[in-house]
Write an enzyme that holds these catalytic residues in place. Structure first.
Site, PDB file in Angstrom:
ATOM      1  N   CYS A   2       0.827  -1.200   0.000  1.00  0.00           N
ATOM      2  CA  CYS A   2       0.000   0.000   0.000  1.00  0.00           C
ATOM      3  C   CYS A   2       0.863   1.252   0.000  1.00  0.00           C
ATOM      4  CB  CYS A   2      -0.899   0.005   1.240  1.00  0.00           C
ATOM      5  SG  CYS A   2      -1.884  -1.513   1.426  1.00  0.00           S
ATOM      6  N   LEU A  51      -3.539  -1.768  -1.797  1.00  0.00           N
ATOM      7  CA  LEU A  51      -3.427  -2.887  -2.729  1.00  0.00           C
ATOM      8  C   LEU A  51      -3.886  -4.122  -1.968  1.00  0.00           C
ATOM      9  CD1 LEU A  51      -2.414  -4.164  -5.431  1.00  0.00           C
ATOM     10  CD2 LEU A  51      -0.216  -4.496  -4.289  1.00  0.00           C
ATOM     11  N   ASP A 102      -3.596  -8.888   8.421  1.00  0.00           N
ATOM     12  CA  ASP A 102      -2.447  -8.624   9.292  1.00  0.00           C
ATOM     13  C   ASP A 102      -2.468  -7.186   9.796  1.00  0.00           C
ATOM     14  OD1 ASP A 102      -1.911  -7.687   6.726  1.00  0.00           O
ATOM     15  OD2 ASP A 102       0.241  -8.009   6.891  1.00  0.00           O
ATOM     16  N   VAL A 294      12.991 -12.326 -17.784  1.00  0.00           N
ATOM     17  CA  VAL A 294      12.988 -11.173 -18.672  1.00  0.00           C
ATOM     18  C   VAL A 294      14.109 -11.295 -19.691  1.00  0.00           C
ATOM     19  CG1 VAL A 294      14.463  -9.807 -17.142  1.00  0.00           C
ATOM     20  CG2 VAL A 294      12.957  -8.636 -18.768  1.00  0.00           C
ATOM     21  N   SER A 377      11.067 -12.926  -4.960  1.00  0.00           N
ATOM     22  CA  SER A 377      12.323 -12.595  -5.626  1.00  0.00           C
ATOM     23  C   SER A 377      13.500 -13.179  -4.854  1.00  0.00           C
ATOM     24  CB  SER A 377      12.468 -11.070  -5.734  1.00  0.00           C
ATOM     25  OG  SER A 377      13.782 -10.702  -6.078  1.00  0.00           O
TER      26      SER A 377
END
Length: 613
Positions: A2, A51, A102, A294, A377
């Protein structure tokens, strides 16, 4: 994830200032495209862009809870990975929950334990809690600084936000950059000083710190720091411990009510995260894990292996995808799109960054967002396990500067004499380096070579890692994509910090210890693969695009960057036919990256209407 915003003002009635709060908050709409909320009282105004990742209905913010005579208002950006344990403990203590988010756990934990709640959190976060009864603000940031948080303090006013752009949207904050800020841009580059916001008056809350603000003023406090102590575990026990921690961190970070995927280059780090995530997903009977890599359109014919980037990623990514039955996709980036995204990347980061690497990641994340909202990631492994070339090169180990800033004088030739006189880049760099060394947690009796690598490791974790975390957060959140980093679970970071260098390089390899921990997990070709960084384009069309961009900049008398440049030197650089390598911010920067960086600085100065003091 967010975007958060707050404004405390002792002299103004903020109930009449909601339009300003809304403007500030809505600069972060891409961080939180799903919802927005505001809470305003006489002296406090709190904003939030959301989000949705967990509990769409129950996690609305700002979240307000009453406890006794106190009313607490929370604006939160982040994710807790030990929410189940915390929730059970808080319920045992009498707390009742209305949601499964959360966000509510964070607020209840603060109500129960105050500032000490931070040591109980396992996660990535930046949040503010306003205590309306006590008229006190509490701000906190996660241990490694995965989530951003900036603030401005001006006598009776305090402002905070996830990104600099939200602070600049306030009428009392001006986009002024003084000599020190310019030194951050040209002497340090993306690897700026922790806590420094580049713009005058803007500061960054340090990782592992919390802040209190009330009528008595500002109080800054550290709640976490690396501690150096002897490592007592044998090699095999160390290997087992690392694997256990990494598996647990990866599985915890799979929590999500929205689609989740993984970034997969085929390198050691991303492959490890993919392997453990894919195995966990399969055990739960879910659809195969989505993975993404990518590459660049028509790049392969121009690729030339070198010591920095020895090979292309694509075959290895396919190998790992096949091994773990992931749903894999390669995102292809065109040269024209890459050039055009340089400006988008600057506006996402609010500062010049890693040029085409930022731009490429922005485009990559934009494609991922079409199919997923959360991605894992492998970021952080090189920092904690010592995987960068500078851990091994005598030139870097013996240098009296940051290991990615060796031979700085070469790149400073692009600055005009007046700019050099104003900025004093070499002196600034030396001062910041000396300052950083004073922070290193020493281990008494450690022999010189080991102590030096501890210094390099500390510099890498506190000065270089933020470059990559900023890049990942801003490029991902610019398109509403949350990226998580299991390697930066603080338990793993704390443990590996004290592992001696000989053990970290087990088998005589960089990250040898991690390779040992992944034996029997990854295919041998990936396990033995040499480090290869995030891929860059080698297509000559990109060089021509950035060359033309710089030439246009030099001819434009309205360019705010032009007075800072040694124009003949930059023009010669742009026009020269032969290629070159120039040490620049931690890697060998080829001419396209240097020229693109100058374009980004110019875009930044124009877009933010930077005034030089």
């Amino acid at each position: 994830m967010c975007g958060i915003v707050g404004w405390i003002d002792w002299n103004r009635d903020l109930t009449r200032q909601r339009p300003v709060l809304e403007v500030m908050t809505n600069t972060l709409d891409r961080r939180g495209p799903d919802d927005c909320g505001y809470w305003v009282s006489r002296h406090a105004a709190i904003g939030h862009r959301r989000l949705i990742v967990i509990d769409p209905a129950g996690g609305e913010q700002p979240m307000v809870r009453d406890h006794g005579k106190h009313r607490f208002i929370l604006t939160y950006n982040g994710e807790l990975y030990n929410i189940k344990e915390l929730r059970r403990e808080l319920e045992h203590l009498g707390h009742q929950f209305r949601s499964s988010s959360d966000t509510e756990v964070v607020l209840a934990a603060f109500i129960e334990w105050g500032v000490h709640c931070l040591k109980r959190f396992n996660g990535i976060f930046a949040f503010g809690i306003w205590d309306e009864g006590e008229q006190r603000l509490f701000l906190a940031r996660d241990r490694l600084g995965v989530k951003p948080l900036f603030y401005v303090q001006k006598s009776h006013v305090f402002l905070f936000a996830s990104e600099i752009k939200a602070l600049l949207a306030h009428p009392d904050v001006r986009p002024i950059v003084d000599a020190e800020g310019l030194a951050e841009i040209f002497a340090l580059g993306p690897a700026r000083t922790p806590g420094h916001g580049v713009f005058k008056e803007i500061r960054e809350l340090l990782p592992g710190h919390f802040l209190l603000w009330d009528r008595g003023g500002l109080s800054l406090n550290a709640y976490w720091a690396l501690e150096s102590r002897p490592h007592e575990d044998a090699l095999e026990d160390t290997v087992a411990r690392i694997r256990t921690l990494l598996v647990d961190a990866t599985e915890r970070q799979l929590v999500s009510d929205v689609p989740i995927g993984a970034l997969l280059s085929g390198g050691l780090d991303s492959s490890a995260i993919t392997a453990f995530a894919a195995q966990a997903v399969a055990r739960r009977g879910n659809n195969p894990l989505r993975t993404y890599s990518v590459d660049y359109v028509d790049n392969e014919p121009y690729f030339r292996p070198n010591s920095f980037q020895p090979e292309i990623d694509t075959p290895y990514a396919r190998l790992v995808s096949n091994a773990f039955s992931t749903d894999h996709r390669t995102v292809w980036i065109a040269t024209t799109d890459l050039f055009e995204a340089l400006s988008k990347a600057v506006k996402a980061r609010d500062l010049p960054g890693m040029a085409d690497i930022d731009a490429s990641l922005y485009l990559f994340c934009r494609e991922l967002k079409k199919e997923t909202t959360v991605a894992l990631s492998g970021e952080g492994a090189d920092e904690i396990f010592g995987g960068y070339p500078w851990f091994f090169r005598d030139e870097a180990l013996q240098a009296d500067t940051f290991p990615w800033s060796v031979k700085t004088e070469a790149r400073l030739k692009i600055l005009s004499p007046d700019a050099v006189h104003l900025i004093q880049p070499q002196a600034y760099l030396e001062e910041r380096y000396r300052q950083a060394l004073t922070e290193v947690p020493r281990l008494k009796g450690e022999e010189h070579a080991e102590a030096r690598r501890r210094e390099i490791a500390y510099l890498t974790l506190t000065r270089w890692l933020p470059v990559l975390l900023d890049r990942m957060d801003r490029m991902g959140m610019a398109v509403g994509l949350e990226v998580r980093v299991p390697f930066l679970d603080h338990r793993l970071v704390e443990y590996v910090w004290n592992v001696p260098w000989k053990m970290k390089t087990a088998g005589g390899r960089e990250k040898g210890l991690l390779r040992r921990a992944l034996e029997g997990v990854l295919p041998h070709a990936v396990l033995s693969r040499k480090k290869s960084p995030y891929p860059k384009t080698n297509h000559p069309a990109y060089l021509e695009a950035v060359r033309a961009g710089v030439e246009e900049l030099l001819e434009d008398l309205s360019s705010p960057l032009r007075p800072l440049l040694n124009i003949p030197a930059v023009r010669k650089l742009a026009r020269m036919e032969e290629e070159f390598d120039l040490p620049w911010f931690g890697q060998l920067m080829r001419r396209p990256q240097l020229l693109a960086y100058l374009i980004q600085v110019d875009v930044w100065m124009r877009h933010y209407r930077v005034s030089i003091l």
